[in-house]
Design a protein around this motif. Structure first.
Motif, short mmCIF file in Angstrom:
data_model
loop_
_atom_site.label_atom_id
_atom_site.label_comp_id
_atom_site.label_asym_id
_atom_site.label_seq_id
_atom_site.Cartn_x
_atom_site.Cartn_y
_atom_site.Cartn_z
N LEU A 342 -15.17 -49.98 16.94
CA LEU A 342 -15.05 -50.44 15.65
C LEU A 342 -15.15 -51.87 16.00
N ARG A 343 -15.42 -52.53 14.98
CA ARG A 343 -15.89 -54.07 15.12
C ARG A 343 -15.01 -54.84 13.90
N VAL A 344 -14.45 -55.96 14.40
CA VAL A 344 -13.63 -56.72 13.29
C VAL A 344 -14.27 -58.13 13.37
N SER A 345 -14.57 -58.63 12.05
CA SER A 345 -15.07 -60.05 12.06
C SER A 345 -13.67 -60.78 12.09
N ILE A 346 -14.08 -62.21 12.52
CA ILE A 346 -12.87 -63.06 12.60
C ILE A 346 -12.79 -63.65 11.14
N GLY A 347 -11.61 -63.47 10.99
CA GLY A 347 -11.21 -64.08 9.45
C GLY A 347 -10.19 -65.47 9.46
N THR A 348 -9.42 -65.68 8.56
CA THR A 348 -8.42 -66.80 8.53
C THR A 348 -7.35 -66.14 9.47
N GLU A 351 -5.61 -63.60 7.49
CA GLU A 351 -6.31 -62.21 7.49
C GLU A 351 -6.24 -61.61 8.76
N MET A 352 -6.23 -62.14 9.88
CA MET A 352 -5.90 -61.66 11.27
C MET A 352 -4.65 -61.31 11.48
N THR A 353 -3.55 -62.07 11.13
CA THR A 353 -2.35 -61.40 11.10
C THR A 353 -2.43 -59.96 10.23
N ALA A 354 -2.86 -60.02 9.13
CA ALA A 354 -2.89 -58.79 8.34
C ALA A 354 -3.61 -57.57 9.06
N PHE A 355 -4.55 -58.01 9.86
CA PHE A 355 -5.29 -56.90 10.67
C PHE A 355 -4.43 -56.40 11.54
N ARG A 356 -3.86 -57.36 12.67
CA ARG A 356 -3.01 -57.04 13.52
C ARG A 356 -1.80 -56.02 13.10
#
Length: 367
Positions: A342-348, A351-356
């Motif tokens: 899978l691929r994740v774009s780097i956000g703010t 946003e990355m905290t929400a992704f983690r």
């Protein structure tokens, strides 16, 4: 009678496009999460307003001011001696690539790349009626240079497409690989162009060189860039290349009349005036990327080194299930690349905290 009378090789093909879903955290298309500042937006608005006063006239088809600005920027971004005559621009680097295939591909010719790579490349070749040849990357997504050179010499492509950093893997090519393939592609008739796609070039890690540095050495080298990513102008659709002026002259034969609108030109020229400010967020995204890569590895996942504004990670027995469960939690990433990844774009940072948090929950469910 079958209607409409579509070309046979296009029947049943789904059009390209990533999902556009209204969710709280959108990390699937490698956009820059930081938009232009109010000052930059106001300057762009003023420039577009001035252009609007003469929209009854066709735009400058040679986009002279824009080429001057892009050349100056490239010389400050790894280039040496790049002149406006060496620069060409179009509606996104997608159109730049298509124009290259239209000018240098065609029936009886082939284009070549090494998978996994950007999924649009074979579509450019198809649309330009050019045979598509694909080699393979190594397990770590690097390039076996001997095998790559052998394939180029065997198939004699007129275009070799080398994204660096590569999409979807994020990996960059060493300059010696680019040089070796330029030399190989120059050794046969009619010869081939080596196109290094640096759409994510501004995000490369310190010490990773740009192929712009190699332009003085290889007449058949083309380096493409975009303003969609680092410049946060995805909505403006402006891509460009640097190469020998003869390549731009050839593209003029296939480009559509006045292909770059006055509004697009005004937007891009104004954005270049704010380059230091717009690019100021690139370092923030690099830091967030490196933190994301380290965190994913800490979870026991495989992650190739990334020189881009995204990270490829895996491997999952059922990647679609992971993608869907993240989406159920309001986080949209991209299901792309080899199976299991899978691929994740780097956000703010938020946003990355929400992704983690979302991925942690999903992986606990699957444990």
């Amino acid at each position: 009678m079958t209607f409409p009378p579509l070309r046979e090789e296009l029947r049943g093909i789904e059009p390209y496009g990533a999902p556009q879903l209204d969710v709280p955290v959108q990390l699937n298309v490698n956009e820059n999460p930081y938009g232009p500042s109010p000052e930059a937006a106001a300057d762009i608005a003023r420039a577009v307003g001035r252009a609007a006063a003469s929209l009854n006239r066709y735009p400058d088809r040679e986009f002279t001011e824009l080429r001057e600005g892009l050349a100056a920027y490239l010389n400050s971004s790894g280039g040496h001696g790049i002149t406006p005559e060496m620069v060409w621009a179009a509606n996104g680097s997608n159109e730049v690539m298509l124009q290259l295939l239209q000018a240098f591909g065609g029936p009886g010719r082939c284009a070549l790349s090494f998978a996994p790579t950007y999924s649009m490349y074979p579509e450019y070749a198809r649309d330009a009626m050019t045979e598509w040849v694909v080699g393979r990357r190594e397990e770590d997504f690097s390039l076996d240079l001997d095998a790559a050179r052998k394939l180029v010499l065997e198939r004699r492509p007129t275009i070799v497409l080398l994204p660096s950093p590569n999409n979807p893997t994020g990996t960059a090519l060493p300059p010696e690989a680019v040089s070796a393939l330029c030399e190989a592609a120059a050794s046969y008739e009619p010869g081939g162009l080596v196109v290094v796609d640096e759409a994510y070039g501004e995000f490369r890690r310190a010490g990773t060189p740009s192929a712009l540095e190699l332009l003085p050495r290889h007449r058949n080298l083309v380096v493409t860039r975009t303003m969609s990513k680092a410049f946060a102008l995805a909505g403006a659709r402006l891509g460009y290349l640097a190469a020998d002026p003869a390549i731009g002259d050839a593209i003029r034969v296939v480009r559509l009349p006045y292909h770059l609108s006055a509004v697009t030109q005004a937007t891009a020229v104004a954005a270049l005036r704010h380059a230091p400010e717009l690019l100021g967020r690139v370092e923030d995204l690099r830091v967030e990327r490196d933190l994301t890569v380290a965190w994913l590895r800490d979870q026991g996942l495989e992650v190739p080194d990334s020189d881009s504004n995204f990270a490829l990670f895996g491997r999952f027995p059922d990647r679609h299930a992971v993608w869907q469960r993240l989406l159920d939690r309001g986080v949209l990433i991209r299901e792309t690349g080899p199976q299991g990844w899978l691929r994740v774009s780097i956000g703010t940072p938020e946003e990355m905290t929400a992704f983690r948090h979302a991925l942690t929950d999903v992986m606990k469910e699957q444990a």
